[in-house]
Design an enzyme around this catalytic site. Structure first.
Site, PDB file in Angstrom:
ATOM      1  N   GLY A 148       0.252   5.135   6.203  1.00 50.80           N
ATOM      2  CA  GLY A 148      -1.044   5.176   5.499  1.00 50.80           C
ATOM      3  C   GLY A 148      -2.078   4.275   6.161  1.00 50.80           C
ATOM      4  O   GLY A 148      -3.103   3.962   5.552  1.00 50.80           O
ATOM      5  N   LYS A 184      13.319   8.347   2.836  1.00 53.87           N
ATOM      6  CA  LYS A 184      12.972   7.291   3.795  1.00 53.87           C
ATOM      7  C   LYS A 184      14.183   6.590   4.394  1.00 53.87           C
ATOM      8  O   LYS A 184      14.052   5.810   5.327  1.00 53.87           O
ATOM      9  CB  LYS A 184      12.089   6.233   3.114  1.00 53.87           C
ATOM     10  CG  LYS A 184      10.954   6.758   2.289  1.00 53.87           C
ATOM     11  CD  LYS A 184       9.990   7.526   3.139  1.00 53.87           C
ATOM     12  CE  LYS A 184       8.761   7.986   2.392  1.00 53.87           C
ATOM     13  NZ  LYS A 184       7.962   6.934   1.830  1.00 53.87           N
ATOM     14  N   SER A 196       0.848  -1.200   0.000  1.00 51.51           N
ATOM     15  CA  SER A 196       0.000   0.000   0.000  1.00 51.51           C
ATOM     16  C   SER A 196       0.882   1.249   0.000  1.00 51.51           C
ATOM     17  O   SER A 196       2.057   1.183   0.333  1.00 51.51           O
ATOM     18  CB  SER A 196      -0.851   0.048   1.269  1.00 51.51           C
ATOM     19  OG  SER A 196      -1.188  -1.228   1.699  1.00 51.51           O
ATOM     20  N   GLY A 197       0.249   2.370  -0.321  1.00 49.87           N
ATOM     21  CA  GLY A 197       0.974   3.644  -0.275  1.00 49.87           C
ATOM     22  C   GLY A 197       1.217   4.191  -1.662  1.00 49.87           C
ATOM     23  O   GLY A 197       0.741   3.638  -2.672  1.00 49.87           O
ATOM     24  N   GLU A 250      -0.411  -5.495   5.728  1.00 49.95           N
ATOM     25  CA  GLU A 250       0.908  -5.468   5.090  1.00 49.95           C
ATOM     26  C   GLU A 250       1.827  -6.485   5.756  1.00 49.95           C
ATOM     27  O   GLU A 250       2.581  -7.197   5.090  1.00 49.95           O
ATOM     28  CB  GLU A 250       1.535  -4.082   5.204  1.00 49.95           C
ATOM     29  CG  GLU A 250       0.877  -3.052   4.310  1.00 49.95           C
ATOM     30  CD  GLU A 250       1.569  -1.716   4.388  1.00 49.95           C
ATOM     31  OE1 GLU A 250       2.294  -1.462   5.372  1.00 49.95           O
ATOM     32  OE2 GLU A 250       1.383  -0.907   3.466  1.00 49.95           O
ATOM     33  N   ASP A 257       6.557  -3.583  -1.248  1.00 47.58           N
ATOM     34  CA  ASP A 257       5.819  -2.591  -0.465  1.00 47.58           C
ATOM     35  C   ASP A 257       6.701  -1.374  -0.211  1.00 47.58           C
ATOM     36  O   ASP A 257       7.935  -1.454  -0.323  1.00 47.58           O
ATOM     37  CB  ASP A 257       5.360  -3.211   0.878  1.00 47.58           C
ATOM     38  CG  ASP A 257       4.104  -2.541   1.423  1.00 47.58           C
ATOM     39  OD1 ASP A 257       3.756  -1.443   0.951  1.00 47.58           O
ATOM     40  OD2 ASP A 257       3.481  -3.112   2.336  1.00 47.58           O
ATOM     41  N   GLY A 258       6.068  -0.271   0.149  1.00 37.88           N
ATOM     42  CA  GLY A 258       6.790   0.939   0.508  1.00 37.88           C
ATOM     43  C   GLY A 258       7.137   0.913   1.993  1.00 37.88           C
ATOM     44  O   GLY A 258       6.853  -0.054   2.701  1.00 37.88           O
ATOM     45  N   ASP A 305       7.916   3.880   5.505  1.00 39.48           N
ATOM     46  CA  ASP A 305       8.037   5.266   5.965  1.00 39.48           C
ATOM     47  C   ASP A 305       9.466   5.572   6.392  1.00 39.48           C
ATOM     48  O   ASP A 305       9.912   6.710   6.316  1.00 39.48           O
ATOM     49  CB  ASP A 305       7.062   5.507   7.119  1.00 39.48           C
ATOM     50  CG  ASP A 305       5.638   5.283   6.650  1.00 39.48           C
ATOM     51  OD1 ASP A 305       5.230   5.950   5.689  1.00 39.48           O
ATOM     52  OD2 ASP A 305       4.949   4.403   7.203  1.00 39.48           O
TER      53      ASP A 305
HETATM   54  O1  LIG Z   1       0.333   2.328   5.751  1.00 40.52           O
HETATM   55  C1  LIG Z   1       0.998   2.546   4.773  1.00 40.52           C
HETATM   56  C2  LIG Z   1       2.136   1.754   4.341  1.00 40.52           C
HETATM   57  O2  LIG Z   1       2.902   1.188   5.358  1.00 40.52           O
HETATM   58  C3  LIG Z   1       2.986   2.415   3.279  1.00 40.52           C
HETATM   59  O3  LIG Z   1       3.651   1.398   2.613  1.00 40.52           O
HETATM   60  C4  LIG Z   1       3.980   3.412   3.835  1.00 40.52           C
HETATM   61  O4  LIG Z   1       3.299   4.413   4.556  1.00 40.52           O
HETATM   62  C5  LIG Z   1       4.812   4.063   2.728  1.00 40.52           C
HETATM   63  O5  LIG Z   1       3.967   4.791   1.901  1.00 40.52           O
HETATM   64  P1  LIG Z   1       4.518   5.705   0.741  1.00 40.52           P
HETATM   65  O6  LIG Z   1       5.039   4.815  -0.310  1.00 40.52           O
HETATM   66  O7  LIG Z   1       3.320   6.497   0.308  1.00 40.52           O
HETATM   67  O8  LIG Z   1       5.578   6.584   1.332  1.00 40.52           O
END
Ligand SMILES: O=C[C@H](O)[C@H](O)[C@H](O)COP(=O)(O)O
Length: 267
Positions: A131, A155, A54-55, A137, A115-116, A118
């Site tokens: 998110g 990050k 997600s993200g 996840e 996955d992404g 933070d």
């Molecule tokens: O709850 C959200 C997830 O852990 C996301 O993978 C994380 O926040 C990273 O999101 P982004 O790719 O938008 O920085």
């Protein structure tokens, strides 16, 4: 009947280096990391069950897989992929890119997941959940034989977790227990500050996760020992899961603003 010129066989998989930059350096770096991670890690002959996180960064993972699906050379493989989502947004990403949606109940063993994050430290310990998607996840990432992080340069933390991501460790909590968890975090674990995450202008009241729970953001400052903190947090009644992903990621692709990618494998 004449053939249209836009048929799928005309599609040429773009090289990420040849694409126009996006609106910001960070966004371009996210796409670079995601495309590179997919290109280098998908084994078209042997992978079948793919976890999609997600993200905003994983959007480009799904986009890249969607491009492979349009390429006649890869289509026969990609159309057999079963993609396992980590939440509502993830389901939409899978469907929007023409990929096949599966469930973790039917596919409890995942070949590879993307996955992404933070925040990512040099030991590949992670903070996730910015998110509000952390529980599903973690279910997907810990069910995967290979778990790949895609992120931009903001990050990456060369020191410790809690330095770049200063909003606190996201914790998914049972709604009726949030007051008790808040108090335990302060009194038992010396947490500096705890905030019940709010929906902001998009929703009056707290954020509600895909599992109908609340999110507490717990600020511990820089985290010297994320593993021990995760274990302590899990002992508090009411915490469903923490946003500390410990010894889980196998490799991180970090997109830089200069067009390079830092590839950090698990040591
Ligand atoms: O709850 C959200 C997830 O852990 C996301 O993978 C994380 O926040 C990273 O999101 P982004 O790719 O938008 O920085």
């Amino acid at each position: 009947m004449s053939e249209t010129t836009n048929k799928p066989s005309d599609f040429a998989l773009p090289d990420v280096k040849d694409l126009k930059p996006l609106d910001s350096e960070a966004e371009t770096a996210k796409r670079l990391a995601a495309y590179r991670a997919v290109d280098k890690n998908i084994d078209f002959e042997n992978h079948r069950i793919i976890g999609i996180g997600s993200g905003s960064t994983v959007v480009y993972v799904a986009e890249r897989l969607g491009q492979y699906l349009l390429d006649p050379k890869y289509k026969p493989f990609v159309e057999k992929f079963i993609c396992i989502p980590t939440g509502f947004q993830s389901i939409q990403l899978i469907l929007d890119n023409g990929l096949q949606l599966g469930s973790i109940e039917r596919n409890p063993v995942i070949d590879i997941a993307f996955d992404g994050a933070d925040e990512v430290d040099t030991n590949l310990q992670l903070i996730k959940g910015g998110g509000a998607c952390l529980f599903q996840e973690k279910l997907v990432s810990t069910s995967s034989k290979k778990f790949i992080i895609v992120a931009d340069y903001r990050k990456w933390s060369p020191t410790s977790l809690g330095v770049k991501w200063t909003r606190g460790v996201p914790l998914e909590v049972v709604p009726s227990a949030y007051v008790r968890v808040k108090s335990d975090l302060i009194n038992k674990l010396n947490c500096k500050k705890v905030v019940l995450r709010q929906g902001g202008s998009a929703k009056a009241g707290p954020v509600v996760t895909d599992n109908n729970n609340f999110i507490l953001d717990a600020d511990f400052g820089p985290i010297k020992d994320p593993k021990s903190l995760h274990v302590q947090l899990k002992l508090l009644l009411g915490i469903v899961e923490t946003g500390l992903f410990i010894d889980n990621a196998d490799i991180a692709y970090i997109g830089n603003s200069d067009g390079t990618v830092l590839i950090a494998p698990k040591s």
